[in-house]
Design a protein around this motif. Structure first.
Motif, PDB file in Angstrom:
ATOM      1  N   ASP A 267      42.794  29.840  47.730  1.00 54.99           N
ATOM      2  CA  ASP A 267      43.024  29.416  46.358  1.00 54.99           C
ATOM      3  C   ASP A 267      44.105  28.247  45.995  1.00 54.99           C
ATOM      4  OD1 ASP A 267      41.893  31.903  45.543  1.00 54.99           O
ATOM      5  OD2 ASP A 267      43.395  33.134  45.710  1.00 54.99           O
ATOM      6  N   LEU A 268      45.025  28.132  47.042  1.00 52.37           N
ATOM      7  CA  LEU A 268      45.785  26.940  47.340  1.00 52.37           C
ATOM      8  C   LEU A 268      45.115  25.856  47.618  1.00 52.37           C
ATOM      9  CD1 LEU A 268      48.854  28.347  49.575  1.00 52.37           C
ATOM     10  CD2 LEU A 268      48.925  28.429  46.798  1.00 52.37           C
TER      11      LEU A 268
ATOM     12  N   ILE B 182      54.164  33.693  47.220  1.00 53.51           N
ATOM     13  CA  ILE B 182      53.723  33.547  48.389  1.00 53.51           C
ATOM     14  C   ILE B 182      54.641  33.157  49.363  1.00 53.51           C
ATOM     15  CG2 ILE B 182      52.827  31.119  48.245  1.00 53.51           C
ATOM     16  CD1 ILE B 182      50.270  31.888  50.013  1.00 53.51           C
TER      17      ILE B 182
ATOM     18  N   LEU C 113      47.268  29.343  39.205  1.00 53.06           N
ATOM     19  CA  LEU C 113      47.497  30.126  40.171  1.00 53.06           C
ATOM     20  C   LEU C 113      48.579  31.336  39.854  1.00 53.06           C
ATOM     21  CD1 LEU C 113      47.895  27.702  43.195  1.00 53.06           C
ATOM     22  CD2 LEU C 113      46.119  29.490  42.963  1.00 53.06           C
TER      23      LEU C 113
ATOM     24  N   LEU D 251      55.502  29.934  43.559  1.00 52.26           N
ATOM     25  CA  LEU D 251      54.529  30.872  43.937  1.00 52.26           C
ATOM     26  C   LEU D 251      54.895  31.985  44.446  1.00 52.26           C
ATOM     27  CD1 LEU D 251      51.567  28.179  44.439  1.00 52.26           C
ATOM     28  CD2 LEU D 251      51.849  29.611  42.385  1.00 52.26           C
TER      29      LEU D 251
ATOM     30  N   GLN E  38      46.874  34.745  38.605  1.00 52.18           N
ATOM     31  CA  GLN E  38      46.245  35.659  39.901  1.00 52.18           C
ATOM     32  C   GLN E  38      46.932  36.635  40.343  1.00 52.18           C
ATOM     33  OE1 GLN E  38      43.631  31.742  41.400  1.00 52.18           O
ATOM     34  NE2 GLN E  38      44.442  33.157  42.782  1.00 52.18           N
TER      35      GLN E  38
ATOM     36  N   HIS F 276      46.785  38.236  43.201  1.00 52.86           N
ATOM     37  CA  HIS F 276      46.816  37.922  44.460  1.00 52.86           C
ATOM     38  C   HIS F 276      46.537  36.615  44.780  1.00 52.86           C
ATOM     39  CE1 HIS F 276      47.800  42.234  45.205  1.00 52.86           C
ATOM     40  NE2 HIS F 276      46.311  42.314  44.554  1.00 52.86           N
ATOM     41  N   ILE F 277      47.472  35.821  45.871  1.00 51.14           N
ATOM     42  CA  ILE F 277      47.108  34.506  45.806  1.00 51.14           C
ATOM     43  C   ILE F 277      46.698  34.241  47.595  1.00 51.14           C
ATOM     44  CG2 ILE F 277      47.927  31.977  46.148  1.00 51.14           C
ATOM     45  CD1 ILE F 277      49.688  32.938  43.780  1.00 51.14           C
ATOM     46  N   ARG F 278      45.468  33.832  47.830  1.00 52.29           N
ATOM     47  CA  ARG F 278      45.074  33.441  49.176  1.00 52.29           C
ATOM     48  C   ARG F 278      45.120  31.993  49.460  1.00 52.29           C
ATOM     49  NH1 ARG F 278      39.033  35.129  48.374  1.00 52.29           N
ATOM     50  NH2 ARG F 278      39.357  33.815  46.619  1.00 52.29           N
TER      51      ARG F 278
END
Length: 290
Positions: free
Chosen positions: A172-173, A243, A162, A241, A165, A167-169
């Motif tokens: 994705d998690l 986020i 992860l 992460l 990447q 951008h993490i959506r």
């Protein structure tokens, strides 16, 4: 009625699990702990048995609980040390050395209920509880005094896919396993993380074990959770992460409502906030409670 140390031996086993730990804190030998807990159990017509490595009481505990109230008042008056539980990260960071007049437990019980039970039965006198989970504001017996707040992070090993990447959506998690404790252990955290599709890989433990928690994330692609204080103690090299979670963590002191205005509790709260203030330059994310 029984004397202070005799009841302490019985309740100490429930709290601390082994005669060795009880003997260390009460400054007795293990044979005295064993003998006194048997005397105490017999005096109240109850029995102490081990169930899944934890000591539990069988029998009517009405008189025992009344006796515990008397003994707690004796501790508040300074006749014996008060008893403090914590979390595995606040034990070394906030309870070393132990606050004056207090002895700290093992601080490895997992979940709200085991810790709240110790408070409700007056086996322990206060608990440093991780937020957002805490007793309900309308709880008739317990209250929580906020100490600090801080962000909760999703933690992974440094080479986790992860992190590669841009951008993490949320989707994705959800492709990766994420740690989960038994249902209901921490209801608010569980509910909020499940909303994000996390909290999906159960870890069965009633006492905290580092290798089963941070250790899982450190050796594979499992997503874990933590904040600046827990990361400082775990030392597993996990990284957050990029986020932002929709809720925050923190610490609160949980205690019986009828003890809220006791001088010993006010002193403890002051001590804990003072120690958190000393940690703040090291952890800028840490926000002290007013």
């Amino acid at each position: 009625m029984v004397d202070l140390d005799t009841l302490a031996c019985l309740d100490g086993l429930i709290w601390l699990r082994t005669g060795r730990e009880v003997a260390t804190r009460l400054k007795l030998d293990q044979s005295s702990v064993s003998r006194r807990q048997r005397i105490c159990a017999k005096s109240f017509g109850i029995s102490l048995e081990k169930n899944d490595q934890e000591w539990v009481l069988n029998g009517d505990q009405t008189l025992l609980n009344l006796e515990r109230e008397v003994h707690q008042k004796a501790r508040l008056s300074g006749l014996r040390p008060l008893r403090l539980e914590a979390t595995y990260w606040t034990l070394p960071l906030l309870c070393n050395p132990e606050p004056s007049g207090w002895i700290a437990g093992l601080s490895n019980l997992v979940g709200m209920e085991p810790n709240l039970s110790l408070l409700r039965r007056r086996i322990c006198d206060a608990w440093i509880c991780g937020l957002p989970d805490r007793p309900d504001e309308n709880d008739p017996d317990l209250c929580a005094v906020p100490l600090c707040a801080m962000p909760l992070h999703l933690l992974v090993q440094a080479d986790h896919p992860l992190l590669k990447q841009a951008h993490i959506r949320l989707e994705d998690l959800q492709q990766f396993p994420s740690l989960a404790l038994p249902d209901g252990a921490y209801p608010i955290v569980e509910r909020e993380l499940k909303k994000l599709g996390l909290w999906n890989t159960p870890v069965h433990m009633s006492r905290y074990r580092r290798e089963r928690w941070e250790g899982r994330s450190a050796k594979d692609v499992t997503i874990g959770y933590g904040h600046c204080l827990s990361q400082a103690v775990s030392g597993d090299g996990l990284v957050p992460l990029p986020i932002t979670l929709p809720f925050r963590s923190g610490e609160a002191l949980v205690l019986q409502r009828d003890l809220r205005d006791e001088p010993a509790m006010a002193t403890l709260i002051h001590t804990l906030k003072e120690r958190l203030a000393h940690l703040q330059p090291r952890f800028p994310e840490l926000a002290l409670a007013p």
